[in-house]
Design a protein around this motif. Structure first.
Motif, PDB file in Angstrom:
ATOM      1  N   THR A   7      12.356  69.451  94.986  1.00  0.00           N
ATOM      2  CA  THR A   7      13.926  70.398  93.724  1.00  0.00           C
ATOM      3  C   THR A   7      13.815  71.687  95.056  1.00  0.00           C
ATOM      4  O   THR A   7      12.774  71.721  95.607  1.00  0.00           O
ATOM      5  N   MET A   8      14.857  72.603  95.102  1.00  0.00           N
ATOM      6  CA  MET A   8      14.721  73.930  95.653  1.00  0.00           C
ATOM      7  C   MET A   8      15.496  74.765  94.677  1.00  0.00           C
ATOM      8  O   MET A   8      15.928  74.651  93.697  1.00  0.00           O
ATOM      9  N   MET A  47      19.752  67.396 101.297  1.00  0.00           N
ATOM     10  CA  MET A  47      20.404  68.920 100.711  1.00  0.00           C
ATOM     11  C   MET A  47      21.476  68.292 100.163  1.00  0.00           C
ATOM     12  O   MET A  47      21.974  68.017 101.277  1.00  0.00           O
ATOM     13  N   ARG A  48      22.007  68.849  99.463  1.00  0.00           N
ATOM     14  CA  ARG A  48      23.425  68.612  99.149  1.00  0.00           C
ATOM     15  C   ARG A  48      24.108  70.272  99.111  1.00  0.00           C
ATOM     16  O   ARG A  48      24.280  71.032  97.914  1.00  0.00           O
ATOM     17  N   PRO A  49      24.598  70.846 100.335  1.00  0.00           N
ATOM     18  CA  PRO A  49      24.338  72.181  99.812  1.00  0.00           C
ATOM     19  C   PRO A  49      26.256  73.256  99.534  1.00  0.00           C
ATOM     20  O   PRO A  49      26.377  73.682  99.335  1.00  0.00           O
ATOM     21  N   ILE A  50      26.977  71.938  99.157  1.00  0.00           N
ATOM     22  CA  ILE A  50      28.606  72.334  98.739  1.00  0.00           C
ATOM     23  C   ILE A  50      27.848  73.585  97.367  1.00  0.00           C
ATOM     24  O   ILE A  50      28.449  74.369  97.617  1.00  0.00           O
ATOM     25  N   THR A  73      18.005  75.611  90.263  1.00  0.00           N
ATOM     26  CA  THR A  73      16.714  75.054  90.764  1.00  0.00           C
ATOM     27  C   THR A  73      17.774  73.660  90.801  1.00  0.00           C
ATOM     28  O   THR A  73      18.869  73.377  89.950  1.00  0.00           O
ATOM     29  N   CYS A  74      17.748  73.111  92.075  1.00  0.00           N
ATOM     30  CA  CYS A  74      18.723  71.945  92.569  1.00  0.00           C
ATOM     31  C   CYS A  74      17.669  70.954  92.519  1.00  0.00           C
ATOM     32  O   CYS A  74      16.526  70.721  93.657  1.00  0.00           O
ATOM     33  N   ALA A  75      17.886  69.747  92.179  1.00  0.00           N
ATOM     34  CA  ALA A  75      16.803  68.259  92.360  1.00  0.00           C
ATOM     35  C   ALA A  75      17.756  68.461  94.103  1.00  0.00           C
ATOM     36  O   ALA A  75      19.083  67.842  94.498  1.00  0.00           O
ATOM     37  N   VAL A  76      16.973  67.539  94.583  1.00  0.00           N
ATOM     38  CA  VAL A  76      17.150  67.143  95.771  1.00  0.00           C
ATOM     39  C   VAL A  76      17.101  65.475  96.264  1.00  0.00           C
ATOM     40  O   VAL A  76      15.645  65.307  96.648  1.00  0.00           O
ATOM     41  N   PRO A  77      17.424  65.493  96.128  1.00  0.00           N
ATOM     42  CA  PRO A  77      17.534  63.096  96.518  1.00  0.00           C
ATOM     43  C   PRO A  77      16.220  63.138  97.399  1.00  0.00           C
ATOM     44  O   PRO A  77      16.758  63.182  98.279  1.00  0.00           O
ATOM     45  N   GLY A  78      15.264  62.715  96.725  1.00  0.00           N
ATOM     46  CA  GLY A  78      14.132  61.934  97.873  1.00  0.00           C
ATOM     47  C   GLY A  78      13.258  63.506  98.417  1.00  0.00           C
ATOM     48  O   GLY A  78      12.613  63.058  99.874  1.00  0.00           O
ATOM     49  N   GLN A  79      13.455  64.546  97.826  1.00  0.00           N
ATOM     50  CA  GLN A  79      12.995  65.789  98.742  1.00  0.00           C
ATOM     51  C   GLN A  79      11.993  67.121  97.431  1.00  0.00           C
ATOM     52  O   GLN A  79      11.777  67.649  97.320  1.00  0.00           O
ATOM     53  N   ASP A 116      11.725  71.755  99.543  1.00  0.00           N
ATOM     54  CA  ASP A 116      11.261  70.399 100.459  1.00  0.00           C
ATOM     55  C   ASP A 116      12.996  70.133 101.480  1.00  0.00           C
ATOM     56  O   ASP A 116      12.913  69.209 101.470  1.00  0.00           O
ATOM     57  N   PHE A 117      12.696  71.025 101.835  1.00  0.00           N
ATOM     58  CA  PHE A 117      14.399  71.076 102.942  1.00  0.00           C
ATOM     59  C   PHE A 117      13.837  69.654 104.140  1.00  0.00           C
ATOM     60  O   PHE A 117      14.793  69.068 103.918  1.00  0.00           O
ATOM     61  N   ALA A 118      13.233  69.383 104.620  1.00  0.00           N
ATOM     62  CA  ALA A 118      12.944  68.536 105.586  1.00  0.00           C
ATOM     63  C   ALA A 118      11.820  67.227 105.159  1.00  0.00           C
ATOM     64  O   ALA A 118      11.394  66.846 105.884  1.00  0.00           O
ATOM     65  N   GLY A 119      11.439  66.950 103.838  1.00  0.00           N
ATOM     66  CA  GLY A 119      10.311  66.179 103.938  1.00  0.00           C
ATOM     67  C   GLY A 119       8.832  66.666 104.250  1.00  0.00           C
ATOM     68  O   GLY A 119       7.937  66.167 104.574  1.00  0.00           O
TER      69      GLY A 119
END
Length: 180
Positions: A135-136, A1-4, A127-133, A158-161
């Protein structure tokens, strides 16, 4: 996740929570660009007062599918409540929130789907695309003024897969005095 980018946007929304356009962009199939956010924030014609501020982030709920309750409680405890203070100069206050709104989406994989500001109330969704996980999705509702904002934010994804997880937190920014 990219929180910034998520945190930058959340802070922008939390601080900008006054006046403006109550339109819901997702309902019309649109997405709010950084430029449109900046225009709405500028149209709100609200600027923060300079001074010393306290920012408090409190995790209210944290749920991971299949995780034992102790793990969720441990995670919630580790992230429970964080407080920091910062000083907002007159020059920064004079610039208002427009620059922050523009920068909130730069370099992110996030799309603001709703950005409604009216009478000190805010209602937003992104909505954010989270690489490998996947969307959030983050929803934010709250209130604000030139000296205080209170936001309730919920993140689902899907925070942690591990499948659909969720976190709910409260973010408060309040002016506590003059800068030293």
């Amino acid at each position: 996740m990219r929180p910034i980018p998520v945190v930058a946007t959340a802070l922008c929304l939390a601080l900008a929570a006054c006046g403006g356009d109550p339109a819901s962009d997702a309902e019309s199939g649109g997405v709010v660009t950084g430029e449109e956010m900046a225009e709405r924030v500028a149209a709100a014609d609200i600027k923060p007062q300079p001074g010393r501020y306290r920012s408090t982030v409190e995790v209210l709920e944290f749920a991971i599918p299949g995780a034992p309750p102790e793990m969720s409680e441990m995670m919630r405890g580790n992230m429970a409540k964080r407080t920091s203070e910062y000083c907002l100069t007159q020059e920064e206050a004079d610039r208002g929130f427009e620059k922050m709104a523009r920068q909130s989406q730069e370099g992110s994989d996030c799309k603001v789907e709703k950005f409604a500001i009216a009478g000190g109330d805010i209602d937003a969704r992104m909505t954010c695309a989270v690489p490998g996980q996947g969307t959030m999705t983050m929803t934010m509702t709250g209130t604000g003024s030139p000296t205080r904002s209170d936001m309730d934010m919920t993140m689902k994804g899907d925070f942690a897969g591990q499948g659909e997880a969720s976190m709910r937190m409260k973010v408060t920014n309040e002016r506590i005095g003059d800068c030293p």
